[in-house]
Design a protein around this motif. Structure first.
Motif, mmCIF file in Angstrom:
data_model
loop_
_atom_site.group_PDB
_atom_site.id
_atom_site.type_symbol
_atom_site.label_atom_id
_atom_site.label_comp_id
_atom_site.label_asym_id
_atom_site.label_seq_id
_atom_site.Cartn_x
_atom_site.Cartn_y
_atom_site.Cartn_z
ATOM 1 N N VAL A 59 0.848 -1.204 0.000
ATOM 2 C CA VAL A 59 0.000 0.000 0.000
ATOM 3 C C VAL A 59 0.878 1.247 0.000
ATOM 4 C CG1 VAL A 59 -1.772 1.285 1.245
ATOM 5 C CG2 VAL A 59 -1.825 -1.221 1.236
ATOM 6 N N LYS A 60 0.511 2.198 -0.864
ATOM 7 C CA LYS A 60 1.222 3.475 -0.930
ATOM 8 C C LYS A 60 0.266 4.621 -0.642
ATOM 9 C CE LYS A 60 4.817 2.185 -4.283
ATOM 10 N NZ LYS A 60 5.422 2.521 -5.601
ATOM 11 N N VAL A 61 0.786 5.636 0.041
ATOM 12 C CA VAL A 61 0.031 6.864 0.275
ATOM 13 C C VAL A 61 0.856 8.013 -0.293
ATOM 14 C CG1 VAL A 61 -0.958 8.429 1.991
ATOM 15 C CG2 VAL A 61 -1.070 5.958 2.355
ATOM 16 N N ASN A 62 0.264 8.703 -1.264
ATOM 17 C CA ASN A 62 0.957 9.803 -1.951
ATOM 18 C C ASN A 62 2.320 9.360 -2.486
ATOM 19 O OD1 ASN A 62 -1.195 11.506 -1.216
ATOM 20 N ND2 ASN A 62 -0.236 11.991 0.735
ATOM 21 N N GLY A 63 2.351 8.139 -3.023
ATOM 22 C CA GLY A 63 3.559 7.628 -3.679
ATOM 23 C C GLY A 63 4.554 6.950 -2.771
ATOM 24 N N LYS A 64 4.332 6.974 -1.458
ATOM 25 C CA LYS A 64 5.262 6.370 -0.503
ATOM 26 C C LYS A 64 4.659 5.111 0.128
ATOM 27 C CE LYS A 64 7.561 10.719 0.753
ATOM 28 N NZ LYS A 64 7.931 11.628 1.879
ATOM 29 N N THR A 65 5.445 4.056 0.191
ATOM 30 C CA THR A 65 4.975 2.804 0.796
ATOM 31 C C THR A 65 4.768 3.002 2.294
ATOM 32 O OG1 THR A 65 6.167 1.488 -0.846
ATOM 33 C CG2 THR A 65 5.515 0.377 1.197
ATOM 34 N N VAL A 66 3.625 2.512 2.779
ATOM 35 C CA VAL A 66 3.271 2.636 4.195
ATOM 36 C C VAL A 66 3.099 1.241 4.784
ATOM 37 C CG1 VAL A 66 1.501 3.427 5.813
ATOM 38 C CG2 VAL A 66 2.139 4.872 3.888
ATOM 39 N N THR A 67 3.737 1.006 5.931
ATOM 40 C CA THR A 67 3.614 -0.302 6.582
ATOM 41 C C THR A 67 3.133 -0.194 8.022
ATOM 42 O OG1 THR A 67 5.963 -0.223 7.203
ATOM 43 C CG2 THR A 67 5.412 -1.368 5.146
ATOM 44 N N GLU A 68 2.778 1.014 8.464
ATOM 45 C CA GLU A 68 2.287 1.235 9.827
ATOM 46 C C GLU A 68 0.765 1.162 9.852
ATOM 47 O OE1 GLU A 68 3.914 1.718 12.685
ATOM 48 O OE2 GLU A 68 5.889 1.499 11.752
ATOM 49 N N LEU A 69 0.204 0.277 10.691
ATOM 50 C CA LEU A 69 -1.243 0.109 10.750
ATOM 51 C C LEU A 69 -1.965 1.322 11.333
ATOM 52 C CD1 LEU A 69 -1.630 -3.621 11.867
ATOM 53 C CD2 LEU A 69 -1.786 -2.656 9.566
ATOM 54 N N GLY A 70 -1.259 2.135 12.107
ATOM 55 C CA GLY A 70 -1.892 3.303 12.716
ATOM 56 C C GLY A 70 -1.979 4.503 11.797
ATOM 57 N N THR A 71 -1.490 4.367 10.573
ATOM 58 C CA THR A 71 -1.479 5.491 9.636
ATOM 59 C C THR A 71 -2.899 5.976 9.342
ATOM 60 O OG1 THR A 71 0.524 4.651 8.582
ATOM 61 C CG2 THR A 71 -0.788 6.232 7.329
ATOM 62 N N LYS A 72 -3.051 7.304 9.349
ATOM 63 C CA LYS A 72 -4.353 7.891 9.019
ATOM 64 C C LYS A 72 -4.225 8.728 7.756
ATOM 65 C CE LYS A 72 -6.465 7.974 13.610
ATOM 66 N NZ LYS A 72 -7.190 8.798 14.601
#
Length: 244
Positions: A28-41
């Protein structure tokens, strides 16, 4: 701001649990950056990609359904039973879900939407949205029993909040009565458990009103879209406790 896994689930890509797995796997990417933290909002302005595919944002929709008995208040059911979403069929293309629940054997007013923030406003106990039910019960509640419901009654999951209760009709000979009860909580099978706790189990239950909304001329299985004004009023009611 919503949790990333929730946004993915609302978009219909995967269940929330599967969405969490996809995040942990780095898919999963947010604004082009891979995110691996489940707490991400994330917010509505953020661009979310799952396996390289951008999530499409749906227009928000809001429906009022007269739920018939014999339907599950869910999107899918692992036992193959009919769900409230099945009633809409292909007439609604958005990925809607029920706001709260009505039991399988309970009929009446149920809201459905694809707006998670709105659903939370309508169901979180702190916002105290009134829900009114008509209960046909076995036996005739006495004054003590009705007062117990009004003041809050102890159930296995804690004491209920005070309720508005009235007996609209009764038949001593047939040992049955019809009661109207208004609560703002939404525990599992709460109304049924409350009446059972005073010795008058529910035979038939129908939700008549949700806040200021009623069923109008709808018949079981029929639905309509909420107006923009109704949605706005519901938001204001949840946030301020009044619609002015």
């Amino acid at each position: 701001m919503e949790r990333l896994q929730k946004v993915i689930a609302y978009a219909g890509v995967a269940s929330r649990r599967k969405a969490e797995e996809l995040i942990l796997e780095g898919k999963v990417k947010v604004n082009g950056k891979t995110v691996t933290e489940l707490g991400t909002k994330v917010s509505n302005s953020d661009v979310v990609e799952v396996n390289g595919v951008k999530l499409e944002k749906e227009d928000k929709v809001y429906f009022l359904l007269y739920k018939p008995r014999g339907y599950i208040s869910a999107v899918t059911d692992d036992k193959g039973r009919q769900t409230v979403v099945d009633i809409f069929g292909k007439h609604v293309i958005e990925r809607i879900f029920p706001v709260g629940r009505l039991d399988y054997d309970t009929s009446g007013l149920l809201l459905l939407t694809n707006d998670g923030e709105f659903a939370n406003l309508m169901t979180h106990p702190k916002f105290k949205i009134d829900k009114t039910y008509i209960a046909r019960v076995k036996g005739v509640p006495d004054k003590k029993g009705l007062m117990a419901l009004q003041n809050g009654i102890k159930l296995e999951d804690g004491k209920t909040a005070p309720a508005k209760v009235s007996m609209t009709s009764f038949d001593e000979t047939a040992k049955k009565a019809i009661c109207e009860i208004t609560i703002h909580e939404g525990r599992n099978r709460q109304v049924r458990r409350m009446f059972e706790a005073i010795g008058t189990p529910v035979v038939k239950l129908k939700r008549e009103r949700f806040a200021f909304l009623d069923l109008g001329n709808l018949t079981p299985g029929e639905y309509r879209q909420l107006t923009k004004h109704e949605v706005k009023q519901l938001r204001v009611l949840a946030e301020t406790g009044s619609i002015g």
